[in-house]
Design a protein around this motif. Sequence first.
Motif, PDB file in Angstrom:
ATOM      1  N   LEU A   1       1.728  15.702  12.427  1.00 33.47           N
ATOM      2  CA  LEU A   1       0.828  14.805  11.687  1.00 33.47           C
ATOM      3  C   LEU A   1       0.000  13.954  12.649  1.00 33.47           C
ATOM      4  N   ARG A   2       0.647  13.470  13.690  1.00 33.57           N
ATOM      5  CA  ARG A   2      -0.083  12.685  14.702  1.00 33.57           C
ATOM      6  C   ARG A   2      -1.172  13.532  15.353  1.00 33.57           C
ATOM      7  N   LEU A   3      -0.828  14.766  15.671  1.00 30.23           N
ATOM      8  CA  LEU A   3      -1.809  15.657  16.284  1.00 30.23           C
ATOM      9  C   LEU A   3      -2.926  16.002  15.299  1.00 30.23           C
ATOM     10  N   PHE A   4      -2.590  16.232  14.053  1.00 31.19           N
ATOM     11  CA  PHE A   4      -3.588  16.521  13.016  1.00 31.19           C
ATOM     12  C   PHE A   4      -4.599  15.374  12.922  1.00 31.19           C
ATOM     13  N   TYR A   5      -4.108  14.138  12.900  1.00 33.86           N
ATOM     14  CA  TYR A   5      -5.001  12.983  12.824  1.00 33.86           C
ATOM     15  C   TYR A   5      -5.846  12.872  14.091  1.00 33.86           C
TER      16      TYR A   5
ATOM     17  N   PRO B   1      -6.943   6.929   0.971  1.00 32.14           N
ATOM     18  CA  PRO B   1      -7.885   7.751   1.742  1.00 32.14           C
ATOM     19  C   PRO B   1      -9.023   8.300   0.879  1.00 32.14           C
ATOM     20  N   LEU B   2      -8.720   8.639  -0.372  1.00 32.35           N
ATOM     21  CA  LEU B   2      -9.761   9.106  -1.293  1.00 32.35           C
ATOM     22  C   LEU B   2     -10.815   8.034  -1.499  1.00 32.35           C
ATOM     23  N   ILE B   3     -10.376   6.828  -1.836  1.00 36.76           N
ATOM     24  CA  ILE B   3     -11.329   5.744  -2.107  1.00 36.76           C
ATOM     25  C   ILE B   3     -12.097   5.375  -0.845  1.00 36.76           C
ATOM     26  N   GLY B   4     -11.387   5.258   0.277  1.00 37.67           N
ATOM     27  CA  GLY B   4     -12.043   4.916   1.536  1.00 37.67           C
ATOM     28  C   GLY B   4     -13.020   5.989   1.986  1.00 37.67           C
ATOM     29  N   GLY B   5     -12.622   7.258   1.870  1.00 38.11           N
ATOM     30  CA  GLY B   5     -13.507   8.357   2.264  1.00 38.11           C
ATOM     31  C   GLY B   5     -14.732   8.456   1.379  1.00 38.11           C
TER      32      GLY B   5
ATOM     33  N   GLY C   1     -10.158  16.619   0.026  1.00 38.36           N
ATOM     34  CA  GLY C   1      -9.565  16.292   1.319  1.00 38.36           C
ATOM     35  C   GLY C   1      -8.270  15.514   1.181  1.00 38.36           C
ATOM     36  N   ALA C   2      -8.261  14.519   0.309  1.00 34.92           N
ATOM     37  CA  ALA C   2      -7.073  13.672   0.150  1.00 34.92           C
ATOM     38  C   ALA C   2      -5.897  14.460  -0.427  1.00 34.92           C
ATOM     39  N   LEU C   3      -6.143  15.246  -1.462  1.00 36.01           N
ATOM     40  CA  LEU C   3      -5.054  16.035  -2.051  1.00 36.01           C
ATOM     41  C   LEU C   3      -4.558  17.104  -1.083  1.00 36.01           C
ATOM     42  N   GLY C   4      -5.478  17.747  -0.394  1.00 39.35           N
ATOM     43  CA  GLY C   4      -5.087  18.732   0.616  1.00 39.35           C
ATOM     44  C   GLY C   4      -4.294  18.096   1.741  1.00 39.35           C
ATOM     45  N   GLY C   5      -4.691  16.903   2.151  1.00 36.15           N
ATOM     46  CA  GLY C   5      -3.975  16.207   3.208  1.00 36.15           C
ATOM     47  C   GLY C   5      -2.557  15.845   2.826  1.00 36.15           C
TER      48      GLY C   5
ATOM     49  N   ALA D   1      -6.658  14.205   7.063  1.00 37.34           N
ATOM     50  CA  ALA D   1      -5.703  13.796   8.099  1.00 37.34           C
ATOM     51  C   ALA D   1      -5.128  12.416   7.807  1.00 37.34           C
ATOM     52  N   THR D   2      -5.948  11.519   7.288  1.00 40.19           N
ATOM     53  CA  THR D   2      -5.449  10.185   6.940  1.00 40.19           C
ATOM     54  C   THR D   2      -4.477  10.259   5.773  1.00 40.19           C
ATOM     55  N   ALA D   3      -4.799  11.078   4.774  1.00 37.24           N
ATOM     56  CA  ALA D   3      -3.893  11.247   3.630  1.00 37.24           C
ATOM     57  C   ALA D   3      -2.579  11.877   4.071  1.00 37.24           C
ATOM     58  N   ALA D   4      -2.645  12.848   4.970  1.00 36.26           N
ATOM     59  CA  ALA D   4      -1.432  13.494   5.465  1.00 36.26           C
ATOM     60  C   ALA D   4      -0.570  12.492   6.226  1.00 36.26           C
ATOM     61  N   ARG D   5      -1.199  11.702   7.053  1.00 37.74           N
ATOM     62  CA  ARG D   5      -0.470  10.738   7.877  1.00 37.74           C
ATOM     63  C   ARG D   5       0.139   9.625   7.040  1.00 37.74           C
ATOM     64  N   SER D   6      -0.579   9.178   6.014  1.00 35.34           N
ATOM     65  CA  SER D   6      -0.104   8.051   5.210  1.00 35.34           C
ATOM     66  C   SER D   6       0.743   8.492   4.014  1.00 35.34           C
ATOM     67  N   HIS D   7       0.764   9.791   3.723  1.00 30.54           N
ATOM     68  CA  HIS D   7       1.459  10.337   2.545  1.00 30.54           C
ATOM     69  C   HIS D   7       0.973   9.666   1.258  1.00 30.54           C
ATOM     70  N   ASP D   8      -0.303   9.345   1.239  1.00 28.77           N
ATOM     71  CA  ASP D   8      -0.922   8.695   0.082  1.00 28.77           C
ATOM     72  C   ASP D   8      -2.311   9.300  -0.073  1.00 28.77           C
ATOM     73  N   TRP D   9      -2.657   9.699  -1.268  1.00 33.41           N
ATOM     74  CA  TRP D   9      -3.975  10.288  -1.459  1.00 33.41           C
ATOM     75  C   TRP D   9      -4.981   9.292  -2.025  1.00 33.41           C
ATOM     76  N   VAL D  10      -4.529   8.213  -2.660  1.00 36.47           N
ATOM     77  CA  VAL D  10      -5.440   7.302  -3.358  1.00 36.47           C
ATOM     78  C   VAL D  10      -6.314   6.521  -2.384  1.00 36.47           C
TER      79      VAL D  10
END
Length: 187
Positions: free
Chosen positions: A68-72, A134-138, A52-56, A123-132
């Motif tokens: 991105l706002r709509l995606f989230y 959102p990955l850990i939190g998810g 999910g994070a890498l895809g986001g 969606a969180t990774a896409a919005r934040s442009h960070d995968w780490v």
Amino acid sequence: MEAFLTTLLLTAIVQTGDRAQLLCAALGQRFARPVLLTIGVALACGLMALIGALGGVVVGIWISLDALRLFYALSLLFAGLGMLAPRRPVDTLPGWRTGPLLTGMLGLFILQFGDKGQFIVAATAARSHDWVWPLIGGWAGTVLGLMPAIIWQERLAAWPIRPARIAAGLVITAIGLALALGAFGLV
């Protein structure tokens, strides 16, 4: 840090009374080795969050800020509506002869691939442009949301899960709807 906290909280909440929680409770009753089952569940949750994070992050590169706002917003809206929808029965995998680690890992991975928690992570990774984060939190949120089912199994049925699931579903749906209206510039 916001990406970590929101993903942690949301993924833990959306597990409340979900099919994944029911599967974990059934597997917890079936296998007398909760440590191996927990490891299998944690591995599946980590893999789901990673995908999910890498895809986001990839999606976040391709689409505009408004999209991105709509995606989230849609990730929250669909998660909330999913919590309000009737649950389908869960296959407790009685024919699987793979042991607690593989049964927990593969069963949960198959059940949750593309589910609301993974959508929230993406969606969180896409919005934040960070995968780490959102990955850990998810990962942590999903594991935290599923652990009560493994630990307390049949006692979980006595908890008021349905009202909590409906209340959380209404709140998450309302937040998702407000964010979607904001993404369209209507609020």
